[in-house]
Every structure is written in C-alpha cells, then in structure tokens.
Design an enzyme around this catalytic site. Structure first.
Site, PDB file in Angstrom:
ATOM      1  N   VAL A 228      33.871  68.586 -23.404  1.00  0.00           N
ATOM      2  CA  VAL A 228      32.544  68.288 -23.951  1.00  0.00           C
ATOM      3  C   VAL A 228      32.581  67.044 -24.839  1.00  0.00           C
ATOM      4  O   VAL A 228      31.661  66.223 -24.822  1.00  0.00           O
ATOM      5  CB  VAL A 228      32.001  69.498 -24.735  1.00  0.00           C
ATOM      6  CG1 VAL A 228      30.708  69.157 -25.458  1.00  0.00           C
ATOM      7  CG2 VAL A 228      31.767  70.671 -23.779  1.00  0.00           C
ATOM      8  N   GLU A 229      33.639  66.907 -25.615  1.00  0.00           N
ATOM      9  CA  GLU A 229      33.717  65.785 -26.551  1.00  0.00           C
ATOM     10  C   GLU A 229      33.801  64.439 -25.837  1.00  0.00           C
ATOM     11  O   GLU A 229      33.156  63.470 -26.244  1.00  0.00           O
ATOM     12  CB  GLU A 229      34.932  65.947 -27.472  1.00  0.00           C
ATOM     13  CG  GLU A 229      34.802  67.063 -28.504  1.00  0.00           C
ATOM     14  CD  GLU A 229      33.838  66.716 -29.628  1.00  0.00           C
ATOM     15  OE1 GLU A 229      33.346  65.575 -29.673  1.00  0.00           O
ATOM     16  OE2 GLU A 229      33.575  67.599 -30.468  1.00  0.00           O
TER      17      GLU A 229
END
Length: 327
Positions: A228-229
C-alpha cells in the site's frame, strides 16, 4: 522445454529434487527460506523458471518493468544501492531482486545464471546480455534490438541499441505451465522451506519474513504495508517527503536507526520495528496501522483511528492487501 510434455517436466523436476538433496544450491541464489528463492534455485538447475501452483511467477516483461524504474540513475562503479548509483551488474541484480529473484553480484557470474540462449534471434525481453571475454559488462534485453544498461562512469542507466554481439545470453525466467509443477512444498529440500506463516510470491519476501520474525509480527502484515505504501518500490518518495518502500519520514527513520530509507533491507527492518511498537502499544492491528500512517499521538488523541481522510482510507487498504496475502 515444452516438447517434453507435462510428464517429462514432472520427471525432470523429480531428478532435480534428488540432486538438490545432495548438492548445495546453485550460485545464482542465496540460501533462502522463500518459495520464490527456491524457484530461482531450481531455475538455475533446470534452465527455467518454475511457476507457483495455480499462478505464474515473474516474467521477462516484469524484469524489464523493474529495470526501467532505474532509468536516469547515475553510473557508480561498485555500487548496488540505487539511491547512490548503480553499475551494470548492480542494475541487473537490482531488477531481478525487485522480483524476489537473487542473482550473483558480478557480471561474469551473471553471465552463468539461468540457461543459455543460442542467439539474439532467440532472445526475449528480460534476458541478460553479457559482453566481452572475460565478461566485463551486462545489460537487460528489452526486445527490438534494444537493451537497458548502466554503461560507464559519467553516464546513467539508459536504453541503448545492442551495439555488438553479446558473448553470452542468459535466460533466468521462463514460462512453464503451472500444471507441470505439483506441490512445490514437497520439492523443497530441507533448509529451503518457507517458514510457517511466511509470505511468498511478493518482491522482497525474504526481507519481510526475516524482519517480521526478529520483531514478532506477521510478515504478511509487513508486506501488505509495503504494497500500500509504495507498491514495493524502494525509490518511492511522497509529496510529504516519506522515503523508500516503507515510506518512512526522515525523522522517523533516524529514530528507528535507519540510515538509508531507500535501502530495502534497512527500510523493512525499521518498519517492522515500528509496527511491532505500535502493536504492543495499541493491541490492535487497525490502530497500529493508523499509528503507522498518522502517528501514535494522533491515535491517542482521538482514542481510535483519527478522522483524517488519508488514514481512514489507509487502514482498510492495508487490511484488504493483507487479506489478499492470506493474512
């Protein structure tokens, strides 16, 4: 390879299994617990990549995409750290490493990885092109007589024409029908088994497994955060200045002992340490994720997930990525 048929492939794999039980892993891999690294070891022994059951592994096109992320990176002799620069073999090693496949560091060693390809007419995107004898330069083939390389001091990673006949062409990844491989866990010799609950099939799987084990957290959670990052991009930089695959702010990185947030090993180690601290403090995965995104102080202030749009969206995104990894 395809002319052998499924039964022939299975028989050959059985032979390799026996060989691996007697001999150390091939030099193109580092001893590893991940299924991806075992696939790389088996690829070196058979001259072909092995797909995970029910899905395909990384492809030559994936190698090309990984290498293109480093276009413009300065050539620095002896460097395999993208934030500092890359030499030719550092680029090749990094592109494959981004896909969870270990290659040796030196160009002459990379010229022996995988299996040989007979000629440029048979070369495919993702193949390694090696030049001169002894080998002193390597590049990644893009197709259409183009390659991506870190050419020389004073230059940078760029796309070039294949300017001379390579002395070696090596294919590390091949596509094999998933049906040709039965239960991969049964083929892994002792010492190469993925750890219980470990993450497989993602870039940097070994780093997630090892760091999570050291800090007592789920490697799948750690991998989900990285997904996600940054989408597993070690060179990512946010508008706010967060750096690297785990998107650590410089001050946070320093507090965690991370000297280079663009180095995947340091970044994953720091993120594992931070997540472990948040999990111990908040006793809740959603709250720990909220703290990772917005800071522990904000979670305490609002006594729960802070009412920030970014954080409110971030927590379910990571949970969804975690579920996709089987966590």
């Amino acid at each position: 390879m395809t002319s052998m048929g499924v039964n022939g492939v299975i028989s050959r794999v059985a032979e390799i299994k026996e060989q691996l039980g007697l001999n150390p892993p091939p030099p193109a891999t580092v001893g590893s617990a991940s299924g991806t690294k075992f696939a790389s070891a088996l690829a070196d022994a058979t001259g072909a990549g092995i797909a995970q059951p029910g899905k395909s592994g990384p492809s030559g096109a994936d190698v090309v995409a990984a290498a293109k992320k480093y276009l413009g990176t300065p050539y620095v002799f002896g460097s395999d750290t993208p934030s500092k620069g890359l030499d030719c073999s550092g680029l090749v090693q990094q592109a494959y490493e981004d896909l969870g496949v270990d290659l040796p560091r030196n160009s002459w060693q990379q010229a022996k990885a995988g299996r040989p390809v007979g000629s440029m007419s048979d070369a495919k995107p993702g193949d390694i092109l090696a030049f001169n004898s002894p080998v002193d330069h390597v590049a990644i083939y893009l197709g259409d007589n183009k390659m991506i390389a870190a050419p020389k001091p004073g230059d940078h990673v760029k796309i070039q024409s294949v300017y001379e006949k390579p002395s070696h062409i090596r294919r590390v990844l091949d596509d094999i029908p998933a049906a040709a491989v039965q239960d991969m866990s049964a083929l892994r010799p002792a010492g190469l088994r993925a750890p219980a609950g470990g993450v497989t099939g993602v870039p940097y799987a070994d780093l997630f497994n090892q760091a999570a084990s050291r800090h007592g957290i789920s490697p799948k959670l750690l991998a989900a955060v990285a997904k996600v990052e940054s989408g597993y991009n070690p060179q990512a930089v946010s508008k706010a200045g967060a750096q690297g695959m785990m998107q650590l702010m410089p001050a946070t990185a320093r507090g965690l002992g991370v000297k280079d947030a663009f180095d995947p090993a340091q970044a994953v180690e720091g993120a594992a340490k931070l997540l472990s601290q948040h999990l111990k403090e908040f006793k809740s995965v959603p709250l720990a994720l909220a703290a990772y995104n917005a800071g522990g102080g904000a979670v305490h202030k609002y006594d729960g997930i802070p009412p920030f749009a970014e954080t409110q969206a971030y927590v379910p995104k990571v949970q969804k990525a975690l579920a996709a990894l089987g966590g």
